[in-house]
Design a protein around this motif. Sequence first.
Motif, PDB file in Angstrom:
ATOM      1  N   LEU A 446      13.230  -3.487  -2.706  1.00 21.33           N
ATOM      2  CA  LEU A 446      13.325  -4.734  -1.800  1.00 21.33           C
ATOM      3  C   LEU A 446      14.069  -5.825  -2.387  1.00 21.33           C
ATOM      4  O   LEU A 446      14.123  -6.080  -3.543  1.00 21.33           O
ATOM      5  CB  LEU A 446      11.731  -5.126  -1.569  1.00 21.33           C
ATOM      6  N   LEU A 447      14.609  -6.645  -1.493  1.00 23.00           N
ATOM      7  CA  LEU A 447      15.450  -7.724  -1.873  1.00 23.00           C
ATOM      8  C   LEU A 447      14.766  -9.263  -2.266  1.00 23.00           C
ATOM      9  O   LEU A 447      15.466  -9.641  -3.316  1.00 23.00           O
ATOM     10  CB  LEU A 447      16.557  -8.176  -0.585  1.00 23.00           C
ATOM     11  N   ALA A 448      13.564  -9.271  -1.780  1.00 23.09           N
ATOM     12  CA  ALA A 448      13.107 -10.516  -2.339  1.00 23.09           C
ATOM     13  C   ALA A 448      11.360 -10.325  -1.840  1.00 23.09           C
ATOM     14  O   ALA A 448      11.116  -9.355  -1.115  1.00 23.09           O
ATOM     15  CB  ALA A 448      13.741 -11.658  -1.410  1.00 23.09           C
ATOM     16  N   GLU A 449      10.704 -11.128  -2.167  1.00 23.77           N
ATOM     17  CA  GLU A 449       9.234 -11.239  -2.109  1.00 23.77           C
ATOM     18  C   GLU A 449       8.970 -11.702  -0.888  1.00 23.77           C
ATOM     19  O   GLU A 449       9.799 -12.320   0.067  1.00 23.77           O
ATOM     20  CB  GLU A 449       8.563 -12.090  -2.846  1.00 23.77           C
ATOM     21  N   GLY A 450       7.948 -11.302  -0.170  1.00 19.68           N
ATOM     22  CA  GLY A 450       7.857 -11.907   1.212  1.00 19.68           C
ATOM     23  C   GLY A 450       8.129 -10.954   2.234  1.00 19.68           C
ATOM     24  O   GLY A 450       7.906 -11.242   3.477  1.00 19.68           O
ATOM     25  N   GLN A 451       8.844  -9.979   2.058  1.00 19.37           N
ATOM     26  CA  GLN A 451       9.227  -9.058   3.027  1.00 19.37           C
ATOM     27  C   GLN A 451       8.225  -7.964   3.369  1.00 19.37           C
ATOM     28  O   GLN A 451       7.028  -7.857   2.511  1.00 19.37           O
ATOM     29  CB  GLN A 451      10.607  -7.888   2.387  1.00 19.37           C
ATOM     30  N   ARG A 452       8.150  -7.639   4.706  1.00 16.45           N
ATOM     31  CA  ARG A 452       7.105  -6.647   4.866  1.00 16.45           C
ATOM     32  C   ARG A 452       7.621  -5.055   4.934  1.00 16.45           C
ATOM     33  O   ARG A 452       8.671  -4.841   5.514  1.00 16.45           O
ATOM     34  CB  ARG A 452       6.454  -7.127   6.343  1.00 16.45           C
ATOM     35  N   SER A 487      -1.270   8.373   8.183  1.00 20.91           N
ATOM     36  CA  SER A 487      -1.741   7.076   8.053  1.00 20.91           C
ATOM     37  C   SER A 487      -0.698   6.088   7.850  1.00 20.91           C
ATOM     38  O   SER A 487       0.194   6.313   6.803  1.00 20.91           O
ATOM     39  CB  SER A 487      -2.612   7.039   6.991  1.00 20.91           C
ATOM     40  N   GLU A 488      -0.431   5.049   8.398  1.00 25.48           N
ATOM     41  CA  GLU A 488       0.680   4.133   8.107  1.00 25.48           C
ATOM     42  C   GLU A 488      -0.252   2.685   8.043  1.00 25.48           C
ATOM     43  O   GLU A 488      -0.991   2.240   8.747  1.00 25.48           O
ATOM     44  CB  GLU A 488       1.648   4.048   9.553  1.00 25.48           C
ATOM     45  N   VAL A 489       0.438   2.075   7.057  1.00 31.10           N
ATOM     46  CA  VAL A 489       0.013   0.527   6.779  1.00 31.10           C
ATOM     47  C   VAL A 489       1.056  -0.326   6.802  1.00 31.10           C
ATOM     48  O   VAL A 489       2.490   0.113   6.377  1.00 31.10           O
ATOM     49  CB  VAL A 489      -0.758   0.774   5.340  1.00 31.10           C
ATOM     50  N   MET A 490       1.215  -1.647   6.984  1.00 31.41           N
ATOM     51  CA  MET A 490       2.093  -2.543   6.912  1.00 31.41           C
ATOM     52  C   MET A 490       1.811  -3.430   6.111  1.00 31.41           C
ATOM     53  O   MET A 490       0.523  -4.181   6.061  1.00 31.41           O
ATOM     54  CB  MET A 490       2.393  -3.319   8.317  1.00 31.41           C
ATOM     55  N   VAL A 491       2.278  -3.809   4.932  1.00 32.61           N
ATOM     56  CA  VAL A 491       2.182  -4.732   3.928  1.00 32.61           C
ATOM     57  C   VAL A 491       3.086  -5.764   3.658  1.00 32.61           C
ATOM     58  O   VAL A 491       4.322  -5.483   4.020  1.00 32.61           O
ATOM     59  CB  VAL A 491       1.782  -4.065   2.655  1.00 32.61           C
ATOM     60  N   GLU A 492       2.592  -6.946   3.137  1.00 34.26           N
ATOM     61  CA  GLU A 492       3.775  -7.853   2.758  1.00 34.26           C
ATOM     62  C   GLU A 492       3.849  -7.949   1.143  1.00 34.26           C
ATOM     63  O   GLU A 492       3.044  -7.800   0.330  1.00 34.26           O
ATOM     64  CB  GLU A 492       3.105  -9.341   3.191  1.00 34.26           C
ATOM     65  N   VAL A 493       5.076  -7.951   0.773  1.00 33.72           N
ATOM     66  CA  VAL A 493       5.340  -7.608  -0.725  1.00 33.72           C
ATOM     67  C   VAL A 493       5.367  -8.766  -1.487  1.00 33.72           C
ATOM     68  O   VAL A 493       5.800  -9.920  -1.142  1.00 33.72           O
ATOM     69  CB  VAL A 493       6.824  -6.752  -0.793  1.00 33.72           C
ATOM     70  N   THR A 494       4.682  -8.830  -2.531  1.00 33.58           N
ATOM     71  CA  THR A 494       4.486  -9.869  -3.558  1.00 33.58           C
ATOM     72  C   THR A 494       4.671  -9.131  -4.811  1.00 33.58           C
ATOM     73  O   THR A 494       4.659  -8.059  -5.194  1.00 33.58           O
ATOM     74  CB  THR A 494       2.935 -10.465  -3.618  1.00 33.58           C
TER      75      THR A 494
END
Length: 625
Positions: A446-452, A487-494
């Motif tokens: 991922l490029l940065a935090e906060g991405q989903r 099963s699918e989940v959507m998370v915000e990366v920290t």
Amino acid sequence: MGQSGCPLRGLLLLALIGRPGCLAVVQISVPAQVEVLLGSPVTIPCTHSITGSPDARLVEWFITDRDGERQRVAYSEGGRGGVDQSTEYSGRLYMDPDLSLVLPKADVSDERAFSCQVTAGAAGSAEGVAQLRVYEPPEPPELTANSGILSVMERSVSEIATCSSRNANPAPTISWFKDGARLEAPTERNDDMYVVSRSVKEASGLQSVSSTLYLRPSKADKDAQFQCLVQYPLPQGQVGNTSSEHFSLVLHYFTENVEFMLESPLVIKEGDDVRLRCRGDGQPEPEYIFYRVQASEAVELATKQDGVLTLPSVSRANSGTYRCQVLDFDSPPEVQLEKEVIIHVNYLDPLTLHPGRRVTVPLGGDVTLTCSGQGSQPPKLVWRKGKERVAHGGTHTLHSVSYHVAGTYTCEASVPSVPGLQRDQTVQVTVEGKPEMEERPTQHRLLAEGQRIQLTCSAMGHPEPELSWSLPGVKPVVSGTGNRVTSEVMVEVTASLAKSEIWCRARNRFGDVTQHFTLEIEPPAATPSSSPPAVGGSEPQGGSGAAVVAVVVCVLLLLLIVGFFYCMQRRGHLHCGAREKRSLTPKEGGAEDPAVEMKTDKRNEQTGLLSPSGGGGGGDGGHEC
């Protein structure tokens, strides 16, 4: 042609000289026959000549009236002439300047002899006769055919048809034809064939004739085509003709031959509608009785007028012998009026499956599927999974089964020689065991935090596995098809999430399996994006594309700065190096003021990014680049 002279009274020359008129001769020419169509004008010429010294000339036209008396109708003498009155031709004819007789409109009554007589005094007279023929074609023939039923078993003739031809002159002739060949029918009565003709003279003078054909028909005449032909004479020896329409006879004859056959279908299978047709060659169409023959006993099925027996949706029980009987009491005893036909109904029994219609196999195990069928003919067997053919024959073996081989298998049985005769049976194969994870991407950058980012976990197994995540507070979206669960989940990366352990676990009663995910956050770019991009296939905040644009912009700015300093140095605005000291103090500095000197190492100053040659060397007080 005619001529006349004086009688000789001796051979005395003086007498001949004394009568000079005796040398005059009258010659006349009239056509023997003149032909004309009814209603048309006609001219009868009278050509004549007189030799010698003729006296006054008299030309006369005569007819013979109905009483047989000779009657003059027109004359010409000395340049004067006319039409005699009180005759039937008063007002109907005249003489033209050539002394020919002219009829403006010929009638049937004008068909007679016309005489032209020329008289020349002492020269005598001469006469010619012309026969006038008036022609009229008849109307189209009228045919009246016998519409009744004629029996071929009669011993005498029957009236077949009457053909009439009306209003003709002369009278036409009528002849009869069968299938294009003329019938040589006599006029004498007999027991085979003859004609009776009649002729009538109409009030108009025209003639009408009729002819009646009498014939003893035979069975060979059942399809024959009859017609009459009318022939009539025309001027100049021509003959006209016209035919009536064709007609056929309705005959009654007994049955001599019976035909009983399978009409459709030629190859029979269970469920077909079968048509049997029985046909006798008698007329009128006889009745037909149908029987089913079983164990030498005939069971009546139906009585039909059209000779067709229909067996709807037959089964194998309908196979056997069928009989048709023709009811014709006029047929002689030696005629066989019954015929039989045998039909065979093809069939295919339901298929037998082993181990059964539902089979459960342990993961990695083996199983053999067996299909068998029987019918009127040995069937051809194949196994299919979906549309794909997986095996020929009645046996299909699955080795070391995986979850991918689970599903529905179909055994198809068919008989190639009987189109449409087929059956099928399905087997549901279930593979059970510990869940297996499907291969999916587990490492994400991922490029940065906060991405989903969306994480997907898919497992196969039976019983259906339950999926769980190590992520607290998420609500996975679960879907399943067959033995597969997703099963699918959507998370915000920290940063903390990226450092933690993320996993998905599938579990059933045979065990469980875990799939781990790795998240890696790249260092921030020089010009960070104003909002964190999304990961997992979509970047609503700019994403990695914005980072690339920022890097390109920074490189371009750096190149512009370097170019700017380079150009300034080349123009002399910037000194690349100097041997002298530069004082940073005021022009007049005091002793107490500290002085700052800048000394540059010649080699170090001339070696750098702004040096065009990358080497040293330069004059005093000069500028180097």
